[in-house]
Motif scaffolding. Structure first.
Motif, PDB file in Angstrom:
ATOM      1  N   LYS B 282       0.874  -1.162   0.000  1.00 17.09           N
ATOM      2  CA  LYS B 282       0.000   0.000   0.000  1.00 17.09           C
ATOM      3  C   LYS B 282       0.920   1.224   0.000  1.00 17.09           C
ATOM      4  O   LYS B 282       1.943   1.214   0.677  1.00 17.09           O
ATOM      5  CB  LYS B 282      -0.829  -0.056   1.296  1.00 17.09           C
ATOM      6  N   PRO B 283       0.586   2.280  -0.763  1.00 19.46           N
ATOM      7  CA  PRO B 283       1.496   3.426  -0.803  1.00 19.46           C
ATOM      8  C   PRO B 283       1.650   4.072   0.567  1.00 19.46           C
ATOM      9  O   PRO B 283       0.732   3.993   1.398  1.00 19.46           O
ATOM     10  CB  PRO B 283       0.806   4.390  -1.781  1.00 19.46           C
ATOM     11  N   LEU B 284       2.790   4.722   0.783  1.00 21.62           N
ATOM     12  CA  LEU B 284       3.032   5.411   2.047  1.00 21.62           C
ATOM     13  C   LEU B 284       1.935   6.440   2.286  1.00 21.62           C
ATOM     14  O   LEU B 284       1.624   7.247   1.417  1.00 21.62           O
ATOM     15  CB  LEU B 284       4.390   6.112   2.007  1.00 21.62           C
ATOM     16  N   PHE B 285       1.350   6.394   3.475  1.00 19.54           N
ATOM     17  CA  PHE B 285       0.306   7.366   3.802  1.00 19.54           C
ATOM     18  C   PHE B 285       0.948   8.720   4.083  1.00 19.54           C
ATOM     19  O   PHE B 285       1.898   8.819   4.841  1.00 19.54           O
ATOM     20  CB  PHE B 285      -0.499   6.882   5.014  1.00 19.54           C
ATOM     21  N   GLY B 286       0.434   9.768   3.471  1.00 21.07           N
ATOM     22  CA  GLY B 286       0.868  11.134   3.773  1.00 21.07           C
ATOM     23  C   GLY B 286       2.306  11.437   3.381  1.00 21.07           C
ATOM     24  O   GLY B 286       3.072  11.963   4.185  1.00 21.07           O
ATOM     25  N   ASN B 339       1.454   8.339  10.471  1.00 21.72           N
ATOM     26  CA  ASN B 339       1.474   8.005   9.047  1.00 21.72           C
ATOM     27  C   ASN B 339       1.891   6.550   8.802  1.00 21.72           C
ATOM     28  O   ASN B 339       1.329   5.871   7.950  1.00 21.72           O
ATOM     29  CB  ASN B 339       2.414   8.946   8.291  1.00 21.72           C
ATOM     30  N   VAL B 341       1.509   4.042  10.861  1.00 16.24           N
ATOM     31  CA  VAL B 341       0.421   3.163  11.285  1.00 16.24           C
ATOM     32  C   VAL B 341      -0.702   3.189  10.247  1.00 16.24           C
ATOM     33  O   VAL B 341      -1.262   2.149   9.890  1.00 16.24           O
ATOM     34  CB  VAL B 341      -0.074   3.564  12.689  1.00 16.24           C
ATOM     35  N   SER B 342      -1.004   4.381   9.720  1.00 14.25           N
ATOM     36  CA  SER B 342      -2.058   4.468   8.695  1.00 14.25           C
ATOM     37  C   SER B 342      -1.666   3.748   7.419  1.00 14.25           C
ATOM     38  O   SER B 342      -2.535   3.270   6.684  1.00 14.25           O
ATOM     39  CB  SER B 342      -2.357   5.931   8.373  1.00 14.25           C
TER      40      SER B 342
END
Lengths: 375, 530
Positions: B282-286, B339, B341-342
């Protein structure tokens, strides 16, 4: 030992999940201390601790939920979201609010800690390698405080006593129910004077006089122990602090005793001492004041601290020997002992050094010779 | 410079020269991969030397009383352990990873200044050789702590302090050159289409770290030069008797020292930000907020230095300013953790060895961050300062923080470097032993610190005995587990399951488009980034 360890470990776990009060019993936590300031600090500490715990529970909770639920082996398919301005603003703003809520009480306590005005008793504390000097300003009372734990206990040749490494020859005595101001400085390197129970820790810095204070309430008389908290050389671990809180009346009596003791000491210097008396006393003074650097057997320590056994200074020119002990050697760790030791102690220790460990000069240094040398 | 002896037997290099043969390959190399490899082996060597010192320290502290070594040698060990781990193990490891990965991640053929690159590595063995040699001199090694506070490190120092100063100068030159090289490479050699805001986070964090290095290493050089003048030329910068100021030393030292702390953690943030998206698929959040958070941390690192000096007697207003500024750091650091964790949330996670180390990083670094937040509360710091609570705090951010980040990065990129996957069972064994060891060592230190044990003491009062014994056991578990790491490294270099080009199923980025193992020369033709 192993059982005790397990007992403590399980109490850690229990303490963390049950009540914070349970933790203090096992010395896992900061002492609450005996002053208003130390208790305020303890409360701040517990407040920030629980804030951290709760943030941790939430963050790690979400993380471990994802780890267990959103794993490929359970057939989880990755979603593609990767941005949310709302969330970013939320988790910037929320911590800011929490931090401001934390900063307010912290500021209040800090302002209180810095208020050193209106003190009843002023004690100047000077750090030395490796002992503390206490001077009661305006009372004509002052003394050095040295570690008394015997070397045999440190080197495991004797059983360690209860206050191992936390015991000294002279306690710093303070009255309860009065505001005591500490003026803290150093004679050589940086030390730090720390007694956890009154939450006073302040660096002792050459050229500076730092201030701190404590108000020990009546009813909290007792003995409180601390240590030097700033690396100050080889014996940093061996310069403890023992604070004795007594009632105001007892404090006055103690001051009188100190002054009387000083006069008695001066008179004693006029008396006669035999070689044997001086040797016995000298061995004791040597162990307390000299052995840390020059070694228990006068063998010296490393390349910095010279041996005394068989040394030129201890075998030959007696005047030079007296001079170096009285006035120290500038630019080295050798301190001036003129104010640290009484004339009798000084005579005894120099006699001892000139006759112990094969330094058999047979010479006796009398207290009068010291008094004369000081002139 | 290697053209005369270059061999032509490498089939993957598209007509370029392969490495020279023999020892001169390593001495004269200007290849970013060779230099990266040397940095990494150098830092691993230093990790074992510094680790041995840590075990000597922990052995002495196993029980109250003096058993194995004398207090003087104990102080030499704490000092050398700190210096070697900070300057010899953690920093060169990050530079090694940057050398290997920054060109591969931005599609550059090499570092921008390859000859300087060679020099900045080869200074290091001499710098540390000189520092270590002082252990065998009569005066003994430096014994004043890695923070070398004056006047203990000037008027009262052993004569080896001069070698120490020279060594620090050399390390500083090496770091500054390495940092300049990284900045210039990132600014000039990015592949067409790779805008700054498309750079992988590891590149971003190193970019910011490199600016920190350029800003503060000269300050360190300045402070040790002032010491040198005090010791040998009769000045009195730090000597109160001559009108100088011992507190000035601490201000200058920590103006270097606090950014230094972030120099040792920001690249680890970058590594973890590469690994978590890969294994969460999953792409890095933020992404953008990660870049801004890193920049904010770097900026704040310059205005918080006096929180190391809360007990030196600063004025109240100064104390309050540094307390507030320090508390602020929690905000961007928190953003990063949230970020990560998300990124995991609603991903599709697998738990290969690099991911395990990255997850442990997030949890244990955050614990170190929590104790850091506690330490920022100035009134409470009067109780925490210079105790084992501080030792616990900075070991949590440096060992399961920085070091776990490095190990995670090594496991993550090792298949790309060697062409082989690691043996996952051995990798997981290494992880669990390290994880248990690190917590058994450092968690009890929180308790003995709060209960009142000062740091840097060779012997302690009886009430601290039990937890010290536990910490020592943990230290040996952790220390010996690193031999598993060494074994895995050697085994993977020598063989193993063949790695694909992409290596990890969820991996994205330029470094995964080239063959495994990476050929000696890559991206001679710049790739195009959409």
């Amino acid at each position: 030992m192993l059982f005790r360890t397990w007992q403590r470990l399980s109490s850690v776990v229990l303490g963390l999940v049950s009540a914070p009060a349970a933790m203090a019993d096992w010395e896992l936590n900061m002492p609450q201390g005996i002053t208003e300031v130390s208790q305020s600090i303890y409360e701040l500490h517990m407040l920030i601790f629980w804030i951290c715990v709760w943030i941790g529970v939430v963050v790690f909770g979400v993380m471990f939920y994802s780890i267990f639920k959103h794993r490929k082996s359970k057939g989880a398919v990755a979603s593609k979201f990767h941005e949310s301005l709302t969330l970013e603003i939320l988790w910037t703003a929320l911590p800011t609010v929490i931090l401001i809520a934390m900063a307010v009480p912290a500021t209040t306590v800090l302002i209180q800690m810095y208020d050193t005005t209106n003190s009843d008793v002023d004690i100047k504390i000077t750090g030395y390698q490796w002992k503390w000097e206490y001077n009661y300003l305006g009372e004509d009372v002052g003394f050095f405080s040295n570690l008394t734990t015997p070397e045999d206990e440190i080197y495991n040749l004797a059983e360690k006593n209860e206050n191992y490494l936390l015991e000294v020859d002279k306690h710093v005595v303070v009255p309860t129910g009065q505001k005591v101001r500490f003026l803290i400085t150093s004679n050589d390197v940086i030390h730090a004077w720390w007694v956890p129970e009154i939450a006073v820790k302040k660096d002792a810095i050459p050229g500076y006089i730092n201030e701190s204070w404590a108000f020990i309430p009546e009813g909290e008389e007792g003995i409180y122990r601390g240590q030097c908290a700033e690396l100050c050389g080889v014996n940093h671990g061996f310069m403890p602090i023992v604070l004795e809180a007594v009632t105001g009346d007892e404090y006055q009596v103690w001051l009188e005793e100190q002054r009387a003791g000083k006069i008695a000491e001066a008179q004693a210097a006029l008396g006669d001492f035999s070689y044997d008396e001086l040797m016995v006393k000298g061995a004791d003074v040597y162990a307390r004041s000299c052995a840390a650097c020059h070694g228990g057997e006068g063998q010296g320590l490393g390349s910095v601290f010279p041996a005394l056994a068989g040394s030129d200074i201890a075998l030959n020119d007696m005047a030079a020997h007296i001079d170096i002990v009285l006035n120290g050697k500038p630019g080295t760790a050798m301190q001036a002992y003129a104010t640290q030791l009484s004339d009798v102690d000084m005579a005894a220790v120099i006699t001892f050094e000139r006759n112990a460990w094969g330094n058999d000069t047979g010479e006796t240094v009398t207290p009068k010779m010291i008094t004369d040398a000081k002139k | 410079m290697t053209t005369a002896t270059a061999s032509h037997d490498n089939h993957d290099d598209h007509g370029h020269h392969g490495p020279a043969k023999g020892i001169m390959r390593w001495v004269l190399t200007t290849n970013h991969k060779d230099i990266g490899t040397m940095y990494l082996w150098f830092s691993l060597t230093m990790l074992f030397i510094g680790g041995t010192m840590a075990l000597i320290i922990r052995s002495e502290l196993f029980q109250p009383g003096m058993q194995l070594i004398e207090p003087e040698f104990f102080n030499q060990m704490t000092t050398m352990h700190g210096l070697i781990m900070v300057f010899g193990a953690i920093m060169p490891a990050f530079v090694g990873l940057a050398n290997w990965m920054v060109p591969l991640m931005i599609g550059a053929p090499d570092m921008a200044l390859p000859r300087m690159n060679n020099w900045s590595f080869w200074i290091l063995p001499f710098a540390f050789g000189m520092l270590l040699f002082t252990l065998f001199t009569e005066a003994g090694a430096p014994n004043f702590g890695w923070t070398f506070y004056a006047p203990l490190s000037t008027t009262y120092a052993p004569s080896s302090v001069t070698y120490f100063i020279f060594g620090v100068h050399m390390m500083g030159i090496s770091s500054i050159m390495g940092a300049i090289n990284i900045i210039v490479t990132i600014l000039n050699l990015r592949a067409p289409g790779m805008t700054l805001m498309k750079m992988p986070l590891f590149v971003w964090t190193w970019f910011i770290t490199a600016y920190l290095l350029v800003a503060v290493m000269p300050v360190l050089a300045g402070v040790v030069t002032m010491m040198l003048m005090d010791i040998h030329y009769g000045t009195a910068f730090f000597d109160a008797a001559g009108g100088g100021d011992p507190v000035l030393f601490q201000h200058v030292f920590w103006f270097f020292g606090h950014p230094e702390v972030y120099i040792m953690i920001l690249p680890a943030f970058g590594i973890v930000s590469q690994i978590i998206p890969t294994f969460a698929r999953k792409p890095l959040f933020g992404y953008a907020s990660m870049v801004y958070a890193t920049s904010s941390i770097a900026f704040l690192s310059f205005i918080v230095w006096a929180h190391h000096m809360f007990t030196v007697g600063l004025p109240l207003q100064t104390e309050l300013f540094f307390m507030y500024a320090t508390m602020l750091i929690a905000i961007p650091t928190g953003v990063k953790v949230f970020n990560w964790v998300s990124t995991m949330f609603r991903g599709s996670m697998t738990f290969e060895t690099p991911m395990l180390f990255a997850l442990a990083f997030v949890v244990l670094f955050t614990i170190g961050g929590f104790s850091g937040l506690m330490l920022s509360i100035a009134p409470a710091d009067f109780q925490y300062h210079d105790t084992y609570f501080v030792v616990a705090h900075f070991h949590y951010v440096l060992v399961p923080g920085a070091l776990f980040g490095i190990i995670a990065g090594v496991y993550y990129w090792l298949p790309k470097w060697t062409g082989h996957y690691i043996n996952e069972n051995l990798g997981k064994f290494h992880f669990w032993m390290s994880f248990i060891g690190v917590n058994v060592t450092f968690f009890p230190m929180h308790f003995i610190g709060l209960a009142g044990m000062p740091r840097r003491i060779p012997d302690y009062a009886l009430q601290f005995a039990d937890f010290n014994a536990i910490a020592t056991v943990g230290a040996f578990i952790f220390g010996f587990s690193q031999l598993i790491f060494l074994f895995v490294l050697i085994k993977t270099i020598r063989g193993g399951e063949k790695a694909t080009d992409q290596v990890w199923e969820g991996a994205e980025g330029l470094e995964w488009t080239i063959p495994s193992p990476a050929p000696y020369h890559t991206f001679a033709e710049p790739p195009h980034v959409k």
